[in-house]
Design an enzyme around this catalytic site. Structure first.
Site, mmCIF file in Angstrom:
data_model
loop_
_atom_site.group_PDB
_atom_site.id
_atom_site.type_symbol
_atom_site.label_atom_id
_atom_site.label_comp_id
_atom_site.label_asym_id
_atom_site.label_seq_id
_atom_site.Cartn_x
_atom_site.Cartn_y
_atom_site.Cartn_z
ATOM 1 C CE1 TYR A 198 -3.644 -2.444 0.071
ATOM 2 C CE2 TYR A 198 -2.335 -3.215 2.282
ATOM 3 C CZ TYR A 198 -3.554 -3.346 1.083
ATOM 4 O OH TYR A 198 -4.416 -4.460 1.202
ATOM 5 N N PRO A 244 -11.111 -0.269 -2.124
ATOM 6 C CG PRO A 244 -11.157 -2.139 -1.409
ATOM 7 C CD PRO A 244 -10.677 -0.836 -1.075
ATOM 8 C CG HIS A 301 -7.117 -2.177 0.574
ATOM 9 N ND1 HIS A 301 -7.121 -3.132 1.902
ATOM 10 C CD2 HIS A 301 -7.807 -3.081 -0.431
ATOM 11 C CE1 HIS A 301 -7.820 -4.264 1.458
ATOM 12 N NE2 HIS A 301 -7.934 -4.114 0.143
ATOM 13 C CB SER A 347 -11.599 -10.399 -2.918
ATOM 14 O OG SER A 347 -11.846 -10.655 -1.408
#
Length: 623
Positions: free
Chosen positions: A105, A118, A341, A551
């Site tokens: 990240y 997301p 995230h 996912s």
């Protein structure tokens, strides 16, 4: 308080293999969680070679086998790095987390919007006006404060997976936290663990930010009624829609935003306003209505709105993308959220969504005596010519980015978890095999596939990768395209699902390969003069380029989570298997000729239908 960022590759959501929840104090069990193990070196490389087999030619495999052999020479480079990694593991609470947060990240320089954060699309609400919008937003705020009380009192129910308690740390990172851009690496600041816990949220409407205090002087949260009154005031003092969209700056490439950020906060007023947003418990974005869409395209459009706001003409400036949690409530009944995230994976967010939906469903609005509350202050920004230039450039880039993202939400209504379960197959494995089949049919080959698995059985655990593309899945998809007998196809599907379940079990117990390989590579960067050949190999590059990034975000709520692809020529696929239907969000980039989200969605539906027919056909034949 700066949290030293943890590490990883945008690891998406994680798997809720039936998670049980028991009420007890969360911190008490935290100290007794096991530490994340470092898997045995030779086991990892054995599994690495197996994982590569369906992806490479025999010639490429031979080359990689040689490199693996060199790396594993007794007392050679591999053993040396493994020992260092084991030493690191004994000195840290979790050898991976910090590295993961950074590599996945904080080191990434791509925008967080689309490429990392997301979104969650909630079921469409019935309101169509500002009163409904504000009433809904007020209830939602009240619900988050109710949830926050469990975090503050440490009465958050502990989650269990297969009888083992899970690490609850991520829940403590999502409120009052914010990402901060840096020139080479970002940081995350969590104000919840500072001396004075924040008591305000930020509300943004028509690109204008407000500070809304959500607690009374005695520490009790405002009632829904009080919040509604405050929201009215905010709405009425932000009617002008021609304001500079300062928030759009946060959607830029991280180096660009880092420079713009330093320039922005040179001004004292701007710095104070930015700090107020960063410190707020969370942000609520009151969005303007979006253009009308056919019912069929509606959810895909809303998913895009959650990921990027729809472009600078619409709601992309009505955000602060660095904020960990932003709830989005549109005047037209659209609602959902987008989250940054770095501090957390999907499951805590999904748990919060389920909690809020349940809370709002049972909540009766109680009329409270109206104590006049002060006007929520508007945050001021001084827009210098330089800041104005940065905003213009961010608008252009956002418009390119929003046009490039291809989003397709599929509500697969034929069946849900019920069908694979009736045939004793894992619903997750079954859906992953449908993904493999859809991809194989479109491209006549299989690809590196990433599915996130939770490492929360371990202290401070984040995720590892389930490699859904296997020798077993390849045999199954090839048989589906051949003239194999139905009985053979079912047997191969069963074996492929079994292999997937086995890999999943391995992953959640800390025995998968991806994070171990990452650890060895980062250890090599720290202590060797040259990078081991194994990490310079084409095979490693193929493995690290997941054309399918997937996912499962299993929620009780009929919602769908979505995220952008991990690679320019790939797909992002997130699914929520409900009992009798499956919500699937598929993303791709328009700039890639080969990928097409709608085509993949159609292939996915066909795969799911064909797999069901196959099961039913063979079950009938048996009878």
């Amino acid at each position: 308080v700066t949290l030293e960022p943890g590490l990883v590759k945008p690891c998406r959501l994680v798997k809720p293999m039936s998670v049980t929840i028991l009420p007890e104090r969360s911190s008490h069990h935290q100290d007794n969680l096991p530490k994340l193990p470092v898997p045995p070196l030779r086991q990892t490389f054995e599994r690495y070679l197996l994982m590569l087999e369906p992806l490479l030619s025999e010639e490429e495999m031979d080359h990689t086998r040689k490199l693996v052999k060199e790396f594993l020479i007794p007392e050679g480079v591999g053993d040396r790095l493994q020992r260092s990694l084991e030493r690191r593991a004994s000195n840290k609470e979790n050898w991976l987390t910090e590295w993961w947060m950074q590599s996945a990240y904080l080191d990434s320089r791509m925008p967080v919007a689309v490429y990392s954060s997301p979104g969650v699309v909630l079921p469409r609400m019935t309101f169509q006006d500002r009163q409904g919008q504000m009433r809904f937003a007020s209830k939602l705020i009240s619900g988050v404060l109710d949830f926050k009380q469990m975090i503050d009192n440490e009465t958050l129910p502990i989650e269990y997976l297969g009888g083992k308690p899970l690490c609850m740390d991520q829940y403590y990172q999502i409120l009052s936290s914010c990402r901060i851009p840096g020139p080479k690496r970002d940081t995350v600041v969590n104000h919840a663990i500072g001396k004075v816990a924040p008591t305000h949220i930020t509300v943004v409407h028509n690109f204008q930010f407000f500070v809304l205090d959500v607690y009374n002087s005695d520490g009790s949260p405002l009632t829904v009624d009080q919040i509604y009154m405050q929201m009215e005031k905010i709405w009425n003092s932000s009617l002008q829609s021609n304001k500079e969209p300062i928030g759009i700056l946060t959607s830029q490439h991280r180096n660009t935003w880092g420079k713009a950020y330093n320039n922005l906060i040179k001004d004292k007023t701007n710095k104070e306003s930015v700090r107020a947003i960063q410190k707020s418990i969370f942000t609520v974005c009151l969005d303007a209505p979006m253009p009308q869409m056919s019912e069929q395209r509606y959810q895909s459009r809303v998913a895009a709105q959650m990921l990027h706001g729809g472009g600078s003409r619409w709601n992309s400036g009505n955000r602060w993308f660095d904020k960990t949690l932003q709830f989005i409530v549109g005047e037209d009944g659209t609602c959902g959220l987008v989250y940054e995230h770095a501090p957390a994976e999907g499951p805590p967010i999904v748990f919060l969504v389920d909690y809020l939906v349940e809370y709002m469903g049972r909540m009766e609005v109680v009329r409270s005596p109206m104590i006049p509350l002060p006007m929520p202050p508007k945050l001021r920004f001084n827009i210098t010519p330089e800041v104005k230039k940065d905003i213009e450039s961010a608008k252009q880039n956002m418009n390119i980015m929003s046009h490039d993202l291809d989003v397709n939400v599929v509500n697969f209504a034929d069946y849900g978890r019920n069908v694979p379960k009736a045939h004793n197959m894992s619903p997750d494995a079954f859906i992953q095999m449908a993904l493999q089949l859809a991809y194989f049919r479109m491209y006549k080959m299989c690809c590196s596939t990433y599915e996130s698995a939770s490492l929360r059985m371990f202290a401070l655990g984040r995720t590892d990768t389930i490699r859904s593309c296997s020798n077993e899945s390849l045999k199954f998809v090839q048989a589906m395209e051949d003239l194999a007998k139905p009985v053979e196809k079912v047997s191969l599907l069963d074996k492929a699902c079994q292999a997937h379940v086995e890999y999943t079990r391995m992953a959640i117990h800390g025995q998968a390969i991806d994070r171990h390989l990452l650890g060895l590579k980062l250890q090599a960067i720290e202590e060797l003069t040259s990078m081991p050949e194994i990490f310079m190999d084409t095979a490693y590059a193929v493995a690290e380029h997941p054309n399918l990034s997937t996912s499962q975000a299993g929620a009780k709520t009929d919602c769908v989570m979505c995220f952008g692809p991990l690679v320019p020529d790939g797909y992002g696929v997130c699914y929520n298997p409900m009992a009798d239907h499956i919500n699937i969000a598929i993303t791709a980039f328009n700039s890639c000729e080969e990928t097409h989200a709608a085509n993949f969605g159609r292939a996915m539906k066909k795969a799911l239908r064909d797999m069901r027919s196959l099961l039913e056909e063979t079950a009938k034949a048996k009878q």
